[in-house]
Write a protein that holds these residues in place. Structure first.
Motif, PDB file in Angstrom:
ATOM      1  N   ARG A   1       9.957 -12.291 -73.202  1.00 58.27           N
ATOM      2  CA  ARG A   1      10.932 -13.093 -73.941  1.00 58.27           C
ATOM      3  C   ARG A   1      11.804 -12.161 -74.778  1.00 58.27           C
TER       4      ARG A   1
ATOM      5  N   THR B   1       9.356 -18.781 -62.827  1.00 56.86           N
ATOM      6  CA  THR B   1       8.619 -19.746 -63.632  1.00 56.86           C
ATOM      7  C   THR B   1       8.328 -19.129 -64.988  1.00 56.86           C
ATOM      8  N   ASN B   2       8.004 -19.975 -65.963  1.00 56.91           N
ATOM      9  CA  ASN B   2       7.608 -19.424 -67.259  1.00 56.91           C
ATOM     10  C   ASN B   2       6.094 -19.507 -67.412  1.00 56.91           C
TER      11      ASN B   2
ATOM     12  N   ASN C   1       8.613 -15.445 -66.210  1.00 54.17           N
ATOM     13  CA  ASN C   1       9.623 -15.249 -67.251  1.00 54.17           C
ATOM     14  C   ASN C   1       9.090 -15.658 -68.629  1.00 54.17           C
ATOM     15  N   PHE C   2       9.777 -15.181 -69.670  1.00 52.99           N
ATOM     16  CA  PHE C   2       9.467 -15.527 -71.070  1.00 52.99           C
ATOM     17  C   PHE C   2       8.023 -15.186 -71.433  1.00 52.99           C
TER      18      PHE C   2
ATOM     19  N   SER D   1       4.678 -25.578 -65.880  1.00 53.65           N
ATOM     20  CA  SER D   1       5.620 -24.872 -64.996  1.00 53.65           C
ATOM     21  C   SER D   1       4.883 -24.141 -63.872  1.00 53.65           C
TER      22      SER D   1
ATOM     23  N   THR E   1       3.833 -21.299 -68.851  1.00 50.20           N
ATOM     24  CA  THR E   1       3.204 -22.528 -69.333  1.00 50.20           C
ATOM     25  C   THR E   1       2.511 -23.194 -68.154  1.00 50.20           C
TER      26      THR E   1
ATOM     27  N   GLN F   1      14.000 -22.157 -66.634  1.00 50.65           N
ATOM     28  CA  GLN F   1      13.045 -21.089 -66.322  1.00 50.65           C
ATOM     29  C   GLN F   1      13.689 -19.700 -66.312  1.00 50.65           C
TER      30      GLN F   1
END
Length: 451
Positions: free
Chosen positions: A400, A341-342, A373-374, A347, A344, A212
């Motif tokens: 990202r 956390t990302n 994140n991302f 997650s 998705t 993550q």
């Protein structure tokens, strides 16, 4: 004959471009950039007309290469290949480049843009017309605008070249975002509010799953806080089995958490076991092998964190993914929790379950910071959807960026590796939430510059 030059770290993109351009393309591996831009230019054979820089080059590397190539080959066309678009204005500022192209652009887009730039260089008198065509333009299909991050950056190139490619807005703020609905099956749940006016001391960085960006966040928190509290920040790698902070910072410590946790409470003895990083913070590395994790008990870890909090202004703890016993112990002693956390659904739901358990155990730290994140557009989720799933407000969004990988490979915190990168700027936001006085200044950043 060398007509086109590529400086890149991507073997996949090199293969694609070699297939398109064949013998007229020279490739110089970006590893030579380590020795300076001139080392790259010295490897160039002949007189290239167009140079493509990237992907996987930082801002500083790209700027140095563009300046060196322009000085050695006046009039050369410069195309930057990169996937980020949110910070393009920073890249364009002061950099003499003609276009920015996505590494995922279709072959027709690559061919079309290179052909147009090559023709424009001749028509505008910047380079002589050698009569050689890159490709028959009748064979080039019309490219989609989304393939090109910025098709025409150089204003004169924009005015004088044939507008076969659609220009993409620099800020990209006017693009409508695809609406998505939160999962209707998601039950309503709200994370309780956080406490106020609690002094930050022990900051635990946690994530419900691996991958993550937890370790990257912890490292950059330490580097950012050490700018305002030099040598009063310690970073503890409490991922007792597979912690890799020492590797990410290119450190070879003589001692690890196993040694420090058993060293007792004497301050002089403890500091002798810590590794010191060039960015003015200390590091306690994870045990060098997984079997040594058994020597770090939860009681010894808790006692160590309490002792470090009396020695340092900030104690930052990177944890094992999930809620293992060492992570729960760290959270029990934390004043701040940074939860990563990302974007998705699995997650996000995992983080929600983690929060539900921590609330039940009364282990949610007094100060809470949620990092998404991302982040990237067009992935089917919006920020409000993520907040609905988690049941709490997201505090910082980190886009990202390949700069994160480049910084890790160089063993340098991202916020000191590429200060203009959007991910670095976002992580700065996490630092400022902990200490609002940690505003980056030229003096603070430049004193960290590597040779």
């Amino acid at each position: 004959m060398t007509r086109f030059l590529l400086v890149s770290r991507s073997a996949e993109y090199e293969s694609r471009l070699r297939r398109l351009i064949r013998a007229r393309l020279q490739i110089v591996p970006a590893e030579y950039v380590t020795f300076g831009a001139e080392a790259v230019v010295d490897k160039v054979v002949g007189q290239p007309r167009i140079a493509l820089l990237g992907p996987l080059l930082s801002f500083e590397e790209t700027k140095a290469l563009s300046e060196s190539l322009s000085a050695r080959y006046p009039g050369i066309g410069l195309i930057v290949v990169r996937e980020q678009r949110s910070d393009l204005e920073d890249w364009v500022d002061g950099m003499e480049i003609h276009a920015v192209l996505s590494p995922d652009a279709a072959d027709s887009t690559n061919e079309g843009l290179i052909t147009r730039l090559d023709s424009w260089l001749a028509v505008s008198g910047r380079l002589p017309d050698d009569g050689e065509e890159f490709i028959d333009e009748s064979e080039v299909e019309e490219a989609e605008g989304d393939d090109v991050l910025v098709a025409l950056l150089n204003p004169q190139f924009e005015r004088e070249s044939r507008p076969a490619l659609e220009e993409t807005d620099l800020d990209d703020e006017s693009e409508p975002e695809a609406e998505s609905e939160p999962d209707p099956a998601e039950p309503e749940w709200i994370l309780p509010p956080i406490a106020e006016n609690v002094r930050s001391e022990v900051i635990v960085v946690a994530a419900p799953k691996g991958g993550q960006g937890k370790t990257t966040t912890a490292i950059n928190l330490a580097a950012g806080l050490a700018e305002v509290e030099p040598n009063s920040v310690v970073l503890v790698d409490a991922d007792v089995q597979f912690g890799d902070i020492a590797n990410a910072l290119d450190l070879e410590p003589h001692y690890s958490l196993t040694d420090v946790a058993q060293a007792g409470t004497d301050e002089v003895a403890l500091k002798a076991l810590l590794a010191h990083h060039d960015d003015d913070f200390f590091v306690i590395a994870a045990p060098p092998s997984p079997e040594l994790a058994d020597h770090v008990t939860t009681a010894s870890l808790g006692a160590l964190l309490d002792r470090l909090a009396t020695m340092f202004r900030y104690v930052i703890v990177d944890t094992t993914p999930g809620l293992g016993e060492h992570t729960l112990t760290a959270l029990e002693h934390a004043t701040d929790g940074v939860f990563v956390t990302n974007m998705t659904v699995p997650s996000l739901r995992a983080l929600r379950k983690e929060f539900e358990l921590l609330v039940a155990l009364n282990l949610v730290p007094n100060n809470r910071h949620i990092v998404l994140n991302f982040v990237e557009k067009n992935n089917g989720l919006l920020r409000k959807d993520a907040e609905t799933i988690i049941g709490a407000q997201i505090d910082v969004e980190v886009p990202r960026s390949t700069a994160v990988v480049l910084a890790s490979n160089d063993g340098v915190p991202l916020i000191h590796h590429d200060v203009r990168d959007p991910a670095a700027k976002a992580i700065r936001g996490v630092v400022l939430r902990i200490d609002p006085t940690a505003v980056p200044t030229r003096k603070r950043i430049h004193r960290k510059a590597r040779a």
